[in-house]
Design a protein around this motif. Structure first.
Motif, mmCIF file in Angstrom:
data_model
loop_
_atom_site.group_PDB
_atom_site.id
_atom_site.type_symbol
_atom_site.label_atom_id
_atom_site.label_comp_id
_atom_site.label_asym_id
_atom_site.label_seq_id
_atom_site.Cartn_x
_atom_site.Cartn_y
_atom_site.Cartn_z
ATOM 1 N N LEU A 155 -17.139 28.529 11.504
ATOM 2 C CA LEU A 155 -17.367 29.188 12.730
ATOM 3 C C LEU A 155 -18.459 30.349 12.577
ATOM 4 O O LEU A 155 -18.665 30.786 11.531
ATOM 5 N N PHE A 156 -19.218 30.579 13.609
ATOM 6 C CA PHE A 156 -20.392 31.444 13.690
ATOM 7 C C PHE A 156 -20.017 32.624 14.398
ATOM 8 O O PHE A 156 -19.348 32.617 15.513
ATOM 9 N N ASP A 157 -20.578 33.873 14.179
ATOM 10 C CA ASP A 157 -20.228 35.183 14.800
ATOM 11 C C ASP A 157 -21.075 34.778 16.296
ATOM 12 O O ASP A 157 -22.365 34.782 16.293
ATOM 13 N N PRO A 158 -20.501 34.932 17.288
ATOM 14 C CA PRO A 158 -21.179 34.901 18.865
ATOM 15 C C PRO A 158 -22.424 36.039 18.864
ATOM 16 O O PRO A 158 -23.113 35.771 19.989
ATOM 17 N N ARG A 159 -21.992 37.084 18.312
ATOM 18 C CA ARG A 159 -23.007 38.101 18.447
ATOM 19 C C ARG A 159 -24.035 38.052 17.795
ATOM 20 O O ARG A 159 -25.193 38.604 17.950
ATOM 21 N N ASP A 160 -24.209 37.057 16.939
ATOM 22 C CA ASP A 160 -25.352 36.770 16.096
ATOM 23 C C ASP A 160 -26.209 35.642 16.403
ATOM 24 O O ASP A 160 -26.278 34.685 16.007
ATOM 25 N N LEU A 161 -26.945 35.845 17.768
ATOM 26 C CA LEU A 161 -27.650 34.731 18.377
ATOM 27 C C LEU A 161 -28.958 34.759 17.533
ATOM 28 O O LEU A 161 -29.797 33.522 17.976
ATOM 29 N N PHE A 162 -29.530 35.560 16.818
ATOM 30 C CA PHE A 162 -30.701 35.655 16.346
ATOM 31 C C PHE A 162 -30.644 34.306 15.606
ATOM 32 O O PHE A 162 -31.892 33.681 15.268
ATOM 33 N N ASP A 163 -29.780 33.905 14.583
ATOM 34 C CA ASP A 163 -29.650 32.869 13.844
ATOM 35 C C ASP A 163 -28.707 31.641 14.456
ATOM 36 O O ASP A 163 -29.286 30.798 13.920
ATOM 37 N N HIS A 164 -28.051 31.940 15.621
ATOM 38 C CA HIS A 164 -27.293 31.037 16.069
ATOM 39 C C HIS A 164 -27.586 30.534 17.681
ATOM 40 O O HIS A 164 -26.919 29.514 18.019
ATOM 41 N N GLN A 165 -28.684 30.849 18.161
ATOM 42 C CA GLN A 165 -28.909 30.595 19.563
ATOM 43 C C GLN A 165 -28.999 28.896 19.694
ATOM 44 O O GLN A 165 -28.616 28.386 20.588
ATOM 45 N N LYS A 166 -29.780 28.345 18.624
ATOM 46 C CA LYS A 166 -29.904 26.831 18.736
ATOM 47 C C LYS A 166 -28.529 26.125 18.744
ATOM 48 O O LYS A 166 -28.286 25.115 19.345
ATOM 49 N N ASP A 167 -27.568 26.742 17.951
ATOM 50 C CA ASP A 167 -26.220 26.052 17.802
ATOM 51 C C ASP A 167 -25.714 26.197 19.117
ATOM 52 O O ASP A 167 -24.988 25.318 19.583
ATOM 53 N N VAL A 168 -25.667 27.361 19.820
ATOM 54 C CA VAL A 168 -25.087 27.610 21.195
ATOM 55 C C VAL A 168 -25.766 26.585 22.122
ATOM 56 O O VAL A 168 -25.065 25.672 22.758
ATOM 57 N N ASP A 169 -27.123 26.362 22.220
ATOM 58 C CA ASP A 169 -27.575 25.462 23.020
ATOM 59 C C ASP A 169 -27.235 24.083 22.684
ATOM 60 O O ASP A 169 -26.969 23.199 23.711
ATOM 61 N N ASP A 170 -27.073 23.498 21.448
ATOM 62 C CA ASP A 170 -26.620 22.292 21.102
ATOM 63 C C ASP A 170 -25.044 22.204 21.465
ATOM 64 O O ASP A 170 -24.731 20.796 21.936
ATOM 65 N N ASN A 171 -24.472 23.056 21.411
ATOM 66 C CA ASN A 171 -22.909 22.858 21.636
ATOM 67 C C ASN A 171 -22.491 23.092 22.889
ATOM 68 O O ASN A 171 -21.513 22.279 23.419
ATOM 69 N N VAL A 172 -22.918 23.921 23.722
ATOM 70 C CA VAL A 172 -22.113 24.304 24.980
ATOM 71 C C VAL A 172 -22.037 23.207 26.027
ATOM 72 O O VAL A 172 -21.106 23.288 26.778
ATOM 73 N N LEU A 173 -23.272 22.514 26.202
ATOM 74 C CA LEU A 173 -23.159 21.434 27.088
ATOM 75 C C LEU A 173 -22.244 20.062 26.930
ATOM 76 O O LEU A 173 -21.952 19.311 27.803
ATOM 77 N N ILE A 174 -21.954 20.023 25.457
ATOM 78 C CA ILE A 174 -20.956 19.059 25.317
ATOM 79 C C ILE A 174 -19.516 19.427 25.220
ATOM 80 O O ILE A 174 -18.832 18.597 24.654
ATOM 81 N N ALA A 175 -19.392 20.975 25.401
ATOM 82 C CA ALA A 175 -18.089 21.416 25.405
ATOM 83 C C ALA A 175 -17.541 21.086 26.830
ATOM 84 O O ALA A 175 -16.195 21.593 26.733
ATOM 85 N N ILE A 176 -17.869 20.501 27.598
ATOM 86 C CA ILE A 176 -17.235 20.339 28.932
ATOM 87 C C ILE A 176 -16.661 19.040 28.866
ATOM 88 O O ILE A 176 -17.408 18.027 28.317
ATOM 89 N N ARG A 177 -15.535 18.811 29.089
ATOM 90 C CA ARG A 177 -14.791 17.636 29.495
ATOM 91 C C ARG A 177 -14.140 17.353 30.762
ATOM 92 O O ARG A 177 -13.875 18.135 31.438
ATOM 93 N N VAL A 178 -13.862 16.138 31.069
ATOM 94 C CA VAL A 178 -13.385 15.746 32.255
ATOM 95 C C VAL A 178 -11.985 15.096 32.193
ATOM 96 O O VAL A 178 -11.638 14.020 31.402
ATOM 97 N N VAL A 179 -11.073 15.772 32.750
ATOM 98 C CA VAL A 179 -9.442 15.378 32.794
ATOM 99 C C VAL A 179 -9.135 14.629 33.956
ATOM 100 O O VAL A 179 -9.207 15.302 34.978
ATOM 101 N N ASN A 180 -8.539 13.501 33.748
ATOM 102 C CA ASN A 180 -8.158 12.784 35.141
ATOM 103 C C ASN A 180 -6.687 12.921 35.234
ATOM 104 O O ASN A 180 -5.807 12.698 34.359
#
Length: 201
Positions: A175-200
């Motif tokens: 886990l990384f600290d969401p307040r530390d976007l200087f080092d982890h903005q790319k991690d957020v960009d890579d992760n956030v759009l694959i974090a959506i799922r669709v439940v039927n």
């Protein structure tokens, strides 16, 4: 999300809580299993034109109510693109979190961290744009090969955001600290759009 296992260098939190998230989407389609991934001939639109998915604790938000032709579908295709300041001005006025200093964003997340009982708020934005195809899941979040939609039957597709994915490194554990976007903005960009799922349901 409690911090488990080895603590990455510089992190100083016990847990993360996400309370609100909004995601700008330009298009959503059901993908027919009679087509290959490269063929869109039998895709059926769920919602076209830009709209915003809202994730919060206030309950279910209805995005659209649409008639889909009977058929067998195996995936949902999302097109995520950041808003255009002019073409999407109406949505940006409704969701001002998606614009800041002349820059527009695809995703905005708000929450807080805890350390020794101390709560600290944070907000995260991402301008990531990509097309994402996801499989359906059941109530227990297991992948389903396909869903069959018959004529005159009601099916509900629930879009959900899995916050556990957003703030982890590529190992899926750290886990990384969401307040530390200087080092982890790319991690957020890579992760956030694959974090959506669709439940039927």
């Amino acid at each position: 999300m409690p911090v488990k296992g080895a603590t990455p260098s510089g992190i100083d939190i016990d847990s993360i809580v996400i309370t609100n998230a909004i995601v700008f989407v330009s298009d959503v389609k059901l993908h027919s299993d009679v087509d290959s991934l490269e063929n869109d001939e039998h895709d059926q639109a769920i919602k076209t034109g830009p709209f915003v998915l809202v994730f919060d604790s206030s309950g279910t938000h209805v995005v659209t109510d649409v008639t889909i032709p009977p058929g067998t579908y195996d995936r949902v295709k999302f097109e995520f693109h950041k808003p255009d300041k002019n073409a999407d001005a109406v949505l940006l006025s409704e969701f001002p979190e998606l614009e800041n200093g002349g820059q527009t964003y695809t995703v905005w997340i708000y929450g807080y961290t805890f350390k020794a009982g101390i709560r600290t708020s944070f907000s995260v934005q991402s301008s990531a744009s990509k097309n994402v195809t996801v499989r359906f899941e059941d109530r227990d979040f297991h992948d389903k090969d396909r869903i069959v939609l018959n004529a005159n039957t009601l099916a509900t597709l629930a879009f959900e955001l899995d916050p556990r994915i957003v703030f982890h490194l590529s190992d899926g554990i750290t886990l990384f600290d969401p307040r530390d976007l200087f080092d982890h903005q790319k991690d957020v960009d890579d992760n956030v759009l694959i974090a959506i799922r669709v439940v039927n349901f």
